[in-house]
Motif scaffolding. Structure first.
Motif, PDB file in Angstrom:
ATOM      1  N   LEU A 818       0.826  -1.213   0.000  1.00 10.19           N
ATOM      2  CA  LEU A 818       0.000   0.000   0.000  1.00 10.19           C
ATOM      3  C   LEU A 818       0.855   1.256   0.000  1.00 10.19           C
ATOM      4  CD1 LEU A 818      -2.826  -1.074   2.477  1.00 10.19           C
ATOM      5  CD2 LEU A 818      -3.115  -0.499   0.056  1.00 10.19           C
ATOM      6  N   CYS A 819       1.978   1.194   0.705  1.00 15.94           N
ATOM      7  CA  CYS A 819       2.891   2.334   0.731  1.00 15.94           C
ATOM      8  C   CYS A 819       3.435   2.606  -0.680  1.00 15.94           C
ATOM      9  CB  CYS A 819       4.028   2.034   1.699  1.00 15.94           C
ATOM     10  SG  CYS A 819       4.600   3.466   2.614  1.00 15.94           S
ATOM     11  N   LEU A 820       3.848   1.530  -1.373  1.00 20.81           N
ATOM     12  CA  LEU A 820       4.356   1.681  -2.736  1.00 20.81           C
ATOM     13  C   LEU A 820       3.257   2.149  -3.677  1.00 20.81           C
ATOM     14  CD1 LEU A 820       6.514  -1.571  -2.945  1.00 20.81           C
ATOM     15  CD2 LEU A 820       7.381   0.758  -2.901  1.00 20.81           C
ATOM     16  N   LEU A 821       2.047   1.586  -3.509  1.00 19.41           N
ATOM     17  CA  LEU A 821       0.930   1.960  -4.370  1.00 19.41           C
ATOM     18  C   LEU A 821       0.561   3.430  -4.153  1.00 19.41           C
ATOM     19  CD1 LEU A 821      -0.678   0.385  -6.457  1.00 19.41           C
ATOM     20  CD2 LEU A 821      -2.378  -0.128  -4.696  1.00 19.41           C
ATOM     21  N   GLY A 822       0.617   3.883  -2.899  1.00 20.91           N
ATOM     22  CA  GLY A 822       0.355   5.287  -2.613  1.00 20.91           C
ATOM     23  C   GLY A 822       1.365   6.194  -3.299  1.00 20.91           C
ATOM     24  N   SER A 823       2.639   5.772  -3.303  1.00 23.62           N
ATOM     25  CA  SER A 823       3.673   6.572  -3.980  1.00 23.62           C
ATOM     26  C   SER A 823       3.399   6.674  -5.472  1.00 23.62           C
ATOM     27  CB  SER A 823       5.056   5.950  -3.729  1.00 23.62           C
ATOM     28  OG  SER A 823       5.363   5.963  -2.359  1.00 23.62           O
ATOM     29  N   LEU A 824       2.884   5.582  -6.062  1.00 27.73           N
ATOM     30  CA  LEU A 824       2.558   5.601  -7.489  1.00 27.73           C
ATOM     31  C   LEU A 824       1.370   6.529  -7.768  1.00 27.73           C
ATOM     32  CD1 LEU A 824       3.132   1.837  -8.184  1.00 27.73           C
ATOM     33  CD2 LEU A 824       4.241   3.693  -9.452  1.00 27.73           C
ATOM     34  N   HIS A 825       0.355   6.478  -6.908  1.00 19.60           N
ATOM     35  CA  HIS A 825      -0.781   7.413  -7.075  1.00 19.60           C
ATOM     36  C   HIS A 825      -0.294   8.853  -6.967  1.00 19.60           C
ATOM     37  CE1 HIS A 825      -3.874   4.461  -7.385  1.00 19.60           C
ATOM     38  NE2 HIS A 825      -3.783   4.008  -6.125  1.00 19.60           N
ATOM     39  N   GLN A 826       0.590   9.100  -6.014  1.00 14.57           N
ATOM     40  CA  GLN A 826       1.128  10.456  -5.831  1.00 14.57           C
ATOM     41  C   GLN A 826       1.882  10.905  -7.079  1.00 14.57           C
ATOM     42  OE1 GLN A 826       3.725  10.768  -2.451  1.00 14.57           O
ATOM     43  NE2 GLN A 826       4.240  12.905  -2.825  1.00 14.57           N
TER      44      GLN A 826
END
Length: 993
Positions: A818-826
């Protein structure tokens, strides 16, 4: 109703016991409690020894820190008290039930329901006093003995601070008072001879104590030694006049007069009776000085410091004792004899030598080893001139006769190969100015020695010097490398070097390299160190055979340790006993010179002793197999508990159940103490054929290693395990270990190599239809794609990984994904989706409970808020993340978060706070090593750029320019183009000069 020391649980009261009459220890229901470092113990002692009395913060600070208070002042105390409450309070105890209560701004120890050894001491001391006053001397003596048995060494041992020092002195004085009271009871009971040995030991610690001297004179008189009692008075009178310029006091003069008058009632009590007959007293001085020292033969290499200690002048007002101990074959006897020959001119009445043969191969059993003191005393009495007809048979009479015979003599006595202090005490001469050198394998803690010398194997240079002497310089110097290797294989042990030299002397055709080859491998190493009736292994075996059965089992267990150094948890795991019991075994092996203690709490075996211990362990294969598994399980449990993943994230293998680590910090600290030997544990498991344990431990340690920047060790451990992964019964391991290799490469920004490892791991996982490892490999590939700029591929892979991980309830992978996915959304400007991912990641991480993992998730949310200009929210998240990183001990992450927090403060216009945070980040950065931390240069450039921007905003242009220049001057700055361009842009804004 619960109280401060116990709670009701299932009908049983949980008792708390605290002991300070030695090292500070605590137990609840017999289970040892961890009281933490000595400064925390000092706070406990300052509260406990004022039980019931409120203690203010300033009193605590003065008592514990003295003239050097902590920089944080009284703010340090709540954390100490919190940890003590956590350790001592019963489970579920609230503030009102704690053993440490808050009271009017200070603290108060509630000791009503706590068992304290100092309270027992006071109670027994009072009972002894009342019994003596009522005339029950036997009961008084028993109560004194029970009180003295409470002492386990120096009270508050190792506890710092003025308060502990003062209490230590008070308790030591209490101990002396009890000793004196007990000895007085012995004299009054007509058992003066028993009192004399203990009196000599007590009096030696304070040669000016007149009350002790008065008691010693009464005991001498009661044992039939009136003349010796009068001589003791004259010696004390002379010592007081010469050294203090005073005369004896009234009590000592009164006892002196009573001895002259033979006043039995005053000296021995109204019920005393004179001895029927005084012991036979041989002549006071031999006709001519005797010298029974063995010849000073052999080359003594590398013992100059120890020899200087043994031969340095000692006080001549009493009998001096120096003790030499060390493992078998280390050269104790040779050193003692050399020292005696150096000193023999100083002893006009002669030099005597006695071999007590504690480890003689001529004895037939452990019980028979060592020569009885009676036999030694008879020979010593004859040596100083006693006729055979004048030598008694009874031990007490022999001791009395020996002391009478030597009371006017100045002798040097060497006692070799002694089994224990009990065998030494009867042999000590009585003449002031005499000296005794005691040599043996055991450390004689029960013997009052003026000096102690513990011999270790020779350093490499000294060992080569001894080998050159034995073998001849020309022959040894022809093969310098082989000589060095032979010294290493002999572990610097003089006996082993002499045997190896003798073998080469007797075989002129052998080269040193040939003998080295013959000694390769533990199986042949000890076998080659045997010549004639001399054998290194036989010497070790004699030490081993004199151990108690539990000590022998503990010694065998240590031979199975995968590391050179260890602590009590290793034997505790093997023996299935509490760590305190294992520590007792280790300390007893230290006393037997079979074990070294390089620093408090850590132990190690000499190389050759380890080989012997391993051979003994291998001789009991059933025991050895279980022991090896227990040790490997200990390291596996520690690594999994310490991991940021949490123990539940490991999908196969044994789960930590009865591991001796309360939480991840304890496991982390235990692994830290193992230092650079953790990779050896993986190699040890692989060498034993324990492929599963080798793989499990390597996997679990990979996170620990990476967090500390120990990437090379991580790679080595994983490579060892990968070589045996196909042999493992756990078929998850080939894929899991490759994923760990990929993560290790990601930490070092080796994205291409990481991508290759993750690809292999994914292929193996899919071939086995292992959904868990497939998800982890996908997440790794997604991370590698993200860092390589392949955002679209990264999004697909990480989303798939998170979905699979949620189905299998892999909390660690979900949080990370989720942390990595959040970085991608950002990255794509989807800020709301990013914030939702970060919030979910924090929730998952909090369930696992590892501060570093939570910190990273919070940091991602903070970065997003900072980028959006939400500086208040960013500061809140950064501060929480930085505190967690500090708690986790992650210096790199803490420095990163501090400097980012500084930028958030800058965004809110708090320039001074921003500059302070950047400087704090630089201070943390300086503690990192550029050799082990791949982000060292990049982080320094980033911090200096942010600090330069802060100075620039404050109008301090020159200082800003200096920081930008410093960033560009960092070694390797050219390898970080983004940070370099930022610094150049900062210079341009300042107007570069």
């Amino acid at each position: 109703m619960a109280d401060g020391g116990s709670v009701v649980s299932g009908g049983a009261r949980q008792r708390l016991r605290i002991a300070v009459l030695g090292p500070v220890l605590a137990w609840r229901d017999g289970t040892p409690l961890d009281l933490g470092p000595v400064r925390r113990q000092a706070v406990l002692a300052a509260l406990l020894l004022r039980a019931g009395t409120p203690t203010g913060p300033e009193q605590l600070l003065d008592g514990v820190w003295g003239a050097n208070p902590p920089g944080s002042g009284r703010r340090v105390l709540p954390s100490y008290v919190y940890q003590l409450r956590k350790a001592l309070d019963a489970e579920g105890a609230g503030p009102a039930e704690s053993v440490i209560r808050s009271d009017r701004g200070g603290y108060c120890f509630a000791g009503d329901a706590v068992e304290l050894d100092v309270a027992e001491l006071a109670e027994l001391g009072g009972a002894a006093q009342r019994a003596k006053e009522s005339g029950d001397l036997a009961a008084a003596m028993d109560r004194c003995s029970e009180a003295l048995a409470l002492f386990r060494g120096e009270p508050l041992a190792g506890v710092p601070g003025p308060f502990a020092q003062g209490e230590r002195g008070r308790l030591m004085q209490r101990r002396r008072t009890l000793q004196q009271a007990r000895l007085d009871c012995l004299v009054l009971l007509g058992r003066s001879a028993e009192a004399l040995d203990d009196l000599a030991a007590v009096a030696a610690s304070d040669p000016y104590d007149e009350s002790l001297m008065a008691l010693r004179m009464r005991a001498l008189y009661g044992s039939g030694h009136q003349a010796e009692a009068l001589n003791a008075y004259q010696d004390m009178r002379k010592r007081l006049r010469d050294e203090l310029g005073v005369d004896p006091g009234a009590e000592l003069r009164r006892v002196h007069q009573a001895v002259l008058r033979r006043d039995d009632q005053l000296l021995l009590g109204p019920a005393a009776a004179r001895p029927a007959a005084a012991p036979a007293v041989p002549p006071a001085r031999p006709r001519r000085p005797v010298n029974e020292l063995p010849g000073d033969t052999g080359h003594l290499a590398g013992r100059e410091r120890e020899l200087a200690l043994l031969t340095a002048p000692l006080a001549d007002a009493a009998v001096s004792v120096v003790a030499v101990d060390g493992p078998a074959g280390v050269g104790k006897s040779a050193l003692a004899v050399r020292a005696a020959w150096r000193l023999h001119d100083h002893y006009p009445d002669g030099c005597l030598f006695a071999d007590l043969r504690a480890h003689s191969t001529e004895q037939h059993s452990t019980e028979q080893r060592g020569i009885a003191p009676q036999r030694i005393l008879r020979r010593l009495l004859r040596s100083v001139g006693a006729a055979e007809s004048e030598v008694p048979d009874d031990l007490d009479e022999l001791v009395a006769a020996w002391r009478a015979a030597t009371s006017s003599l100045q002798l040097l006595l060497v006692l070799d190969d002694v089994p224990g202090a009990q065998q030494v005490r009867p042999l000590l001469p009585a003449g002031p100015g005499s000296a005794v050198i005691v040599a043996g394998r055991r450390r004689l803690a029960g013997l009052d020695a003026d000096r102690r010398v513990s011999l270790e194997p020779l350093a490499a240079g000294d060992a080569v010097s001894l080998l050159r002497h034995v073998l001849g310089e020309e022959r040894a110097d022809r093969e310098p490398e082989a000589a060095q290797e032979l010294v290493r294989l002999c572990d610097g042990l003089p006996l082993a070097l002499r045997i190896a030299g003798a073998r080469l002397q007797n075989r002129p055709a052998w080269t040193l390299a040939y003998l080295v080859d013959r000694m390769a491998g533990d199986e042949r190493r000890l076998g080659e160190l045997s010549a004639g009736d001399r054998s290194v292994e036989a010497a070790f075996r004699l030490s081993y055979e004199q151990l108690a059965p539990m000590q022998q089992r503990g010694f065998r267990a240590l031979g199975l340790s995968p590391t050179v150094e260890f602590d009590p948890l290793t034997p505790a795991a093997v023996l299935g006993c509490p760590p305190l019991d294992a520590e007792w075994i280790l300390e007893s092996l230290v006393d037997a010179s079979l074990l070294q203690q390089p620093r408090p709490g850590r132990y190690r075996l000499h190389d050759l002793v380890r080989v012997h211990a391993r051979r003994l362990a291998d001789a009991t294969p059933g025991e050895a197999g279980e022991a090896r598994t227990a040790v490997l399980r200990l390291y596996l449990d520690a690594a999994r508990i310490a991991s940021d993943w949490g123990p539940d994230a490991f999908l196969t293998g044994p789960r930590p159940a009865a591991a001796p680590f309360p939480d991840w910090k304890d496991a982390d600290g235990w692994l830290d103490a193992a230092g650079g030997e953790l990779v050896d544990v993986v190699g040890h498991a692989a060498a034993l054929g324990e492929a599963d344990y080798a793989c499990w431990i390597a996997e679990a340690l990979s996170d620990y290693f990476a967090r500390r920047g120990r990437y090379h060790e991580c790679r080595t451990a994983l490579e060892i395990a990968l070589a045996h992964a196909e042999e493992a019964g756990d078929r998850r391991m080939p894929s899991a270990l490759r994923t760990c290799m990929g993560v290790n490469d990601l930490y070092q920004s080796r994205h291409q190599e990481a991508h290759a490892w993750f690809t292999e791991a994914l292929h193996l996982a899919r071939r086995r239809a292992d959904r868990g490892e497939e998800a982890r490999a996908l997440a790794g590939l997604g991370a590698a794609d993200l860092y390589a700029g392949r955002a679209e591929q990264a999004t697909t892979r990480i989303a798939d990984a998170v979905e699979q991980a949620q189905r299998s309830d892999d909390g660690w992978l979900v949080a990370m994904g989720l942390c990595l996915l959040g970085s991608l959304h950002q990255l794509h400007g989807r800020n709301e989706e990013a914030l939702a991912c970060f919030a979910s990641s924090v929730t998952r991480a909090e369930k696992i409970g590892r501060p570093r993992m939570i910190s990273r998730s919070l940091a991602c949310a903070a970065d997003l808020h900072h980028g959006l200009g939400h500086y208040g929210e960013a500061r809140t998240f950064y501060r929480q993340a930085a505190d967690l990183a500090e708690r986790a001990g992650d210096v790199l992450l803490h420095a990163v978060l501090l400097t980012r927090l500084g930028s958030a403060e800058l965004g809110d216009g708090n320039l001074s706070a921003a500059a302070a945070l950047h400087h704090q980040a630089l201070s943390h950065h300086r503690t990192l090593s550029p050799l082990t931390e791949p982000h060292f240069a990049r982080l320094e450039m980033d911090i200096r750029y942010r600090l330069g921007r802060t100075y620039s905003a404050a109008g301090r242009v020159a200082e800003a320019r200096e920081q930008f220049h410093s960033a560009l001057a960092v070694p390797g700055a050219g390898e970080h183009p983004m940070e370099r361009s930022q610094a150049l842009a900062g210079l341009e804004e300042c107007g570069a000069d």
